[in-house]
Design a protein around this motif. Structure first.
Motif, short mmCIF file in Angstrom:
data_model
loop_
_atom_site.label_atom_id
_atom_site.label_comp_id
_atom_site.label_asym_id
_atom_site.label_seq_id
_atom_site.Cartn_x
_atom_site.Cartn_y
_atom_site.Cartn_z
N GLN A 1 0.82 -1.21 0.00
CA GLN A 1 0.00 0.00 0.00
C GLN A 1 0.86 1.26 0.00
O GLN A 1 0.44 2.30 -0.52
N LEU B 1 -4.55 -0.77 -6.41
CA LEU B 1 -5.15 -0.91 -5.08
C LEU B 1 -6.36 -1.84 -5.14
O LEU B 1 -6.52 -2.74 -4.31
N ASP C 1 -9.98 -0.94 2.23
CA ASP C 1 -8.62 -1.39 1.92
C ASP C 1 -7.77 -1.40 3.18
O ASP C 1 -6.98 -2.31 3.41
#
Lengths: 332, 391
Positions: free
Chosen positions: A48, A240, B79
């Protein structure tokens, strides 16, 4: 990092010197492989961070180089993420194909909006970029049949990378993938910023009115770089979506636009590596602070931001450069 | 890749061996809550109840110590929630994933729960489909259809024939509206009109007028908390709709404590459906509310009760498995488990792993000078109707 040449050197000589790889750069990219060995249980975070770094690079192209202020850059990130997510639901599972499609959609929308962007500067841009981002956010919220609305997109099916590597729980594939994409896009951005085009972007940043007078069309350049930046942001979003198999409205949210801006400014705008360094520091700090104190960790982030801006006006990277310059000077 | 999976296999085997040898090792709970950002208060309320439960029941169950690892998901961020869940599993080696106030986050964690085979307890997120994401998931809160379909059915049965619905235009409100209308129609009611207004709508006068013009004998309303309940109450009274005589209905949030304060007199008579309120009269609840107030100087709410019952489920499951923490054993023990909660009788549905509970029909009344939700009717043993229809 830029080698300073005497002004009489020919322009192509100057550009060539800039494109040469500095040993520190090579060391940096090699060290991005370290997480695999040193902190294998942090690969998911590393992935990330790589995505955030890519997003920061894309913002750096327009903000740091061309001086286009944007606090709505998440619009293109979100478009890329939703494109990848929605298409994967309808049978396109190959990550690389999704990546390209995400970049195309974000790029096309970026190109369309660049006609508005090129007409304005400074404060007006803040309003326009934010407005565009909010419009996409609300559109995605309304189109619940397509995007899943407030619950987030469901049913994302991402195939294994190159038909072999599944996205695993440890994030091994995720990090490898994000890192490769980051590196390739970085190469592109590096080439771009070290080209005559990159130089004229800097000219636009310094004085947009004067550039046409020396034969560089400001508007056309802004449209071009804005489109490229949008496409890269779309790629970051698509990565993502693929590495986490989730897409929700938050990919288009104001928070995401603000975060990337903070990362870039903290690291140092207008230097490519600034965005990368900023995202590493910001994301690691966030992870550590919030692990220590899940409730009030924003306090420490805030403090860190204030300190960086107060003492390192050119960001962490600017500070480092100053430090090495001083160190080099001191022995003589 | 092969070498890697071999390594992984070896690692897993070593882990199992270690867990056998160290039976006294702590059971780790990974608690994912939105501790920062706009939902921070919901996390505080839930965490308070969790701390209170541990304080009252000790920090061990089934012969093993319990350790809680808290992670901040910071608002709606699937996420981040997913990464936190993955890290909790691979780095902190948690045995149970829990918390999960927001639906998108809970859905994302569902993938991790399924892949890592970790027992997962949803303590709040109320969208019906969440528990279908992983066979190791159970829920101790409520589902939106559970509440609204109960209310729709109840309304039709108690004499409301023509209803006008007005809801905010976003996901949770759509789900609520859909549930209410479906059950109301099934029970023979008629919907004479529906409007959806923007989420941040400051003035409801026009919508209330439209409702009045279509001459209903009941209004169903769903708005998010904050200033909106007061605005809708004001619009109703200005248009001459007396909530004491005319049936105005909604989901519990419409008359939450904060909403009641801003609604004032206009709240009297509004009927809402909910699964918990700190005014419930049973003995367990009185003790719970008292202890909660003693420690935190405020009343528990739906987040608190979800956290409390979630902890109870985890403790009881550990007792039943004798401290075994693999996903299969834990979800197996959770299925069909029954207990008495401050909110009433609870059960985990053995088929859907979702909660089965009574939901209360309450009316706002003035009791001892204060506006409170007084429960006067209930629908017993409500299962999630959406999953019941899936089969």
């Amino acid at each position: 990092m830029a080698a300073v040449l005497p002004p009489q050197a020919a322009p192509h000589e100057f550009l060539r010197a800039r494109t040469r790889w500095h040993p520190l750069e090579i060391v940096f990219w090699l060290s991005t492989l370290l997480p695999f060995v040193v902190v294998p249980e942090y690969l998911q975070l590393a992935s990330q961070i790589a995505i955030a770094a890519l997003f920061a690079i894309s913002l750096d192209l327009i903000l740091g180089y061309a001086g286009i202020v944007s606090i709505g850059h998440a619009a293109y990130f979100g478009l890329g993420a939703y494109t990848a997510g929605i298409l994967s639901k309808h049978g396109i599972g190959e990550p690389v194909v999704l990546l390209v499609l995400g970049a195309i959609v974000a790029g096309v929308v970026g190109y369309a909006s660049s006609f508005i962007i090129a007409r304005f500067r400074h404060l007006a841009l803040i309003m326009i970029t934010l407005g565009i981002c909010l419009m996409f956010y609300e559109a995605a919220n309304l189109a619940g049949w397509l995007t899943g609305g407030a619950d987030g997109l469901q049913g994302i099916k991402i195939g294994p990378l190159a038909g072999t590597f599944k996205f695993d729980l440890y994030g091994k594939t995720a990090y490898s993938y994000s890192l490769i994409v980051l590196f390739l896009c970085f190469l592109l951005a590096r080439r771009l910023t070290h080209s005559p085009f990159g130089l004229s972007l800097r000219g636009i940043r310094e004085n947009a009115v004067r550039m046409p007078a020396i034969g560089a069309p400001s508007d056309a350049h802004i449209r071009k770089v804005y489109t490229i930046a949008a496409a890269i942001a779309g790629i970051a979003g698509a990565v993502l979506a693929q590495t986490t198999s989730t897409v929700s409205l938050e990919v288009l949210g104001f928070q995401r636009s603000a975060d990337v801006l903070v990362m870039l400014i903290m690291g140092g705008a207008g230097k490519l590596y600034g965005g990368i360094l900023g995202s590493i520091v910001y994301m690691v700090a966030r992870d550590q602070f919030s692990g220590i104190n899940p409730q009030y960790w924003y306090f420490w982030i805030g403090l860190m931001m204030v300190l960086v801006v107060m003492y390192l006006p050119n960001g962490l990277l600017g500070g480092l450069e100053k430090l090495t310059a001083r160190w080099r000077r001191s022995p003589t | 890749m092969k070498a890697f999976s071999l390594c992984l296999g070896g690692l897993l085997a070593a882990m199992f061996a270690a867990s056998g040898a160290l039976a006294q090792q702590a059971v780790k709970l990974g608690l994912i809550l939105p501790y920062s950002g706009q939902f921070a208060d919901t996390a505080t309320q839930m965490d308070n109840a969790i701390k209170l439960y541990v304080k009252q029941h000790g920090d061990s169950a089934g012969g093993r110590k319990i350790e809680i690892i808290r992670k901040d998901s910071g608002g709606i961020a699937p996420d981040v929630a997913k990464r936190l869940a993955q890290e909790l599993v691979v780095r902190d080696r948690v045995d149970v994933l829990t918390g999960l106030i927001l639906t998108p986050n809970a859905l994302a964690v569902g993938d991790v729960s399924a892949e890592a085979k970790k027992f997962t307890v949803i303590m709040n997120a109320a969208t019906s489909i969440i528990t279908t994401k992983s066979p190791y998931m159970a829920r101790t809160s409520v589902t939106t259809p559970m509440l609204n379909e109960s209310l729709g059915m109840w309304a039709a049965k108690t004499g409301v024939k023509r209803v006008f619905t007005m809801v905010s235009d976003f996901g949770p409100a759509h789900d609520a509206e859909e549930g209410f209308i479906r059950a109301f129609k099934e029970a023979g009611g008629q919907v004479v009109g529906s409007v959806r207004f923007p989420v941040a709508n400051p003035d409801f006068a026009a919508f209330v007028q439209r409702a009045k013009d279509s001459n209903p004998d009941g209004i169903y309303a769903w708005v998010p908390g904050g200033v909106q309940p007061a605005a809708i109450g004001k619009a109703l009274s200005e248009r001459g709709i007396d909530t004491k005589k005319f049936r105005v209905m909604g989901q519990g949030e419409l008359t939450s404590d904060e909403a009641l304060q801003s609604l004032g007199e206009n709240a009297l008579g509004i009927i809402t459906v909910f699964h918990y309120d700190h005014n419930l009269g049973n003995k367990l609840n009185r003790a719970f509310v008292q202890a909660y107030n003693a420690d935190y100087k405020r009343n528990p709410d739906l987040f608190s009760i979800g956290g409390w019952d979630g902890m109870h489920l985890i403790y009881e499951v550990l007792k039943k498995t004798g401290g075994k923490t693999d996903g299969e054993a834990m979800i197996g023990a959770a299925k069909g488990m029954k207990w008495e909660s401050p909110r009433g009788p609870m059960m985990i549905d053995p088929q859907t792993r979702d909660v089965v509970q009574d939901v209360y029909i309450r009316r706002v009344e003035r009791v001892g000078g204060k506006l409170v939700n007084v429960d006067f009717d209930k629908v017993r043993n409500v299962k999630d109707p959406v999953k019941a229809r899936m089969k």
